[in-house]
Motif scaffolding. Structure first.
Motif, short mmCIF file in Angstrom:
data_model
loop_
_atom_site.label_atom_id
_atom_site.label_comp_id
_atom_site.label_asym_id
_atom_site.label_seq_id
_atom_site.Cartn_x
_atom_site.Cartn_y
_atom_site.Cartn_z
N LEU A 71 1.16 -1.10 -0.12
CA LEU A 71 0.01 -0.67 -0.24
C LEU A 71 0.87 0.78 0.02
O LEU A 71 2.07 1.49 0.95
N ILE A 72 0.92 2.15 -0.85
CA ILE A 72 1.59 3.73 -0.55
C ILE A 72 -0.01 4.41 -0.15
O ILE A 72 -0.98 4.70 -1.22
N LEU A 73 0.49 5.37 0.89
CA LEU A 73 -0.87 6.24 0.95
C LEU A 73 -0.41 7.19 0.82
O LEU A 73 1.08 8.44 0.65
N THR A 74 -1.38 8.21 -0.27
CA THR A 74 -1.12 9.76 -0.57
C THR A 74 -1.79 10.81 -0.70
O THR A 74 -1.78 12.14 -1.42
N VAL A 75 -2.81 10.50 0.71
CA VAL A 75 -3.53 11.72 0.73
C VAL A 75 -2.54 12.44 1.56
O VAL A 75 -1.59 12.47 1.89
N PRO A 76 -3.90 14.06 1.78
CA PRO A 76 -3.09 15.18 2.29
C PRO A 76 -2.92 14.73 3.91
O PRO A 76 -3.34 14.06 4.42
N LEU A 77 -1.71 15.00 4.68
CA LEU A 77 -1.30 15.13 5.83
C LEU A 77 -3.03 15.27 6.75
O LEU A 77 -2.30 14.32 7.98
N GLN A 78 -3.17 15.86 6.90
CA GLN A 78 -4.83 16.65 7.54
C GLN A 78 -6.26 14.88 7.47
O GLN A 78 -6.35 15.22 7.93
N LYS A 92 -3.35 -6.03 8.00
CA LYS A 92 -1.77 -6.45 8.59
C LYS A 92 -1.39 -7.83 8.01
O LYS A 92 -2.03 -8.10 7.15
N GLY A 93 0.49 -7.31 7.95
CA GLY A 93 0.80 -7.80 7.20
C GLY A 93 1.27 -7.04 5.82
O GLY A 93 2.26 -8.01 5.16
N LYS A 94 1.23 -6.09 5.82
CA LYS A 94 1.33 -5.30 4.47
C LYS A 94 2.19 -4.39 4.53
O LYS A 94 2.29 -4.10 5.36
N VAL A 95 2.59 -4.25 3.68
CA VAL A 95 3.92 -3.38 3.71
C VAL A 95 3.27 -2.11 3.12
O VAL A 95 2.04 -2.27 2.14
N LEU A 96 2.94 -0.40 4.41
CA LEU A 96 2.30 0.76 3.80
C LEU A 96 3.26 1.74 3.91
O LEU A 96 4.40 2.08 5.00
N LEU A 97 3.95 2.29 2.70
CA LEU A 97 4.65 3.49 2.43
C LEU A 97 4.29 4.69 2.33
O LEU A 97 2.71 4.79 1.68
N ASP A 98 4.35 5.60 3.01
CA ASP A 98 3.77 7.10 2.82
C ASP A 98 3.94 7.67 2.35
O ASP A 98 5.21 8.32 2.61
N ALA A 99 4.01 8.29 1.81
CA ALA A 99 4.49 9.17 0.21
C ALA A 99 4.01 11.00 0.80
O ALA A 99 4.62 11.58 -0.60
#
Length: 102
Positions: A71-78, A92-99
């Protein structure tokens, strides 16, 4: 491997999604509203079809998180906290990247 772009209908998420699809990856574009994801993905697939990529798929964020391996998170910080709460059970058990860069 399927990559889910959470909040992927904005400029950052869609840019990442298109490039990954052109590179041959399976990409799911998530949005708070599935209808928006489907509309944006239809337009994006038309834009990148000349590069012979895999087609992007649109889903609601929760469904994208459930279906993807990474998963790649691309929502605004707010919007991060609210968005993460909606997908929490599917991470659970997944890689989560915060862009996001605040």
């Amino acid at each position: 491997m399927k990559i889910g772009i959470i909040g992927g209908t904005g400029p950052q998420g869609l840019g990442i999604a298109k490039r990954l699809a052109i590179a041959g990856e399976d990409v799911i574009v998530g949005s708070r509203k599935e209808e928006k994801a489907l509309t944006v993905v239809e337009e994006a697939n038309e834009e990148i079809k000349e590069y012979n990529p895999k087609e992007l798929v649109g889903m609601a964020n929760e469904d994208a998180a459930a279906a993807a391996d990474v998963l790649i998170l691309t929502v605004p910080l707010q919007a991060q906290s609210a968005t993460l709460k909606t997908i929490k059970e599917h991470t659970k058990g997944k890689v989560l990247l915060d862009a996001t860069v605040p």
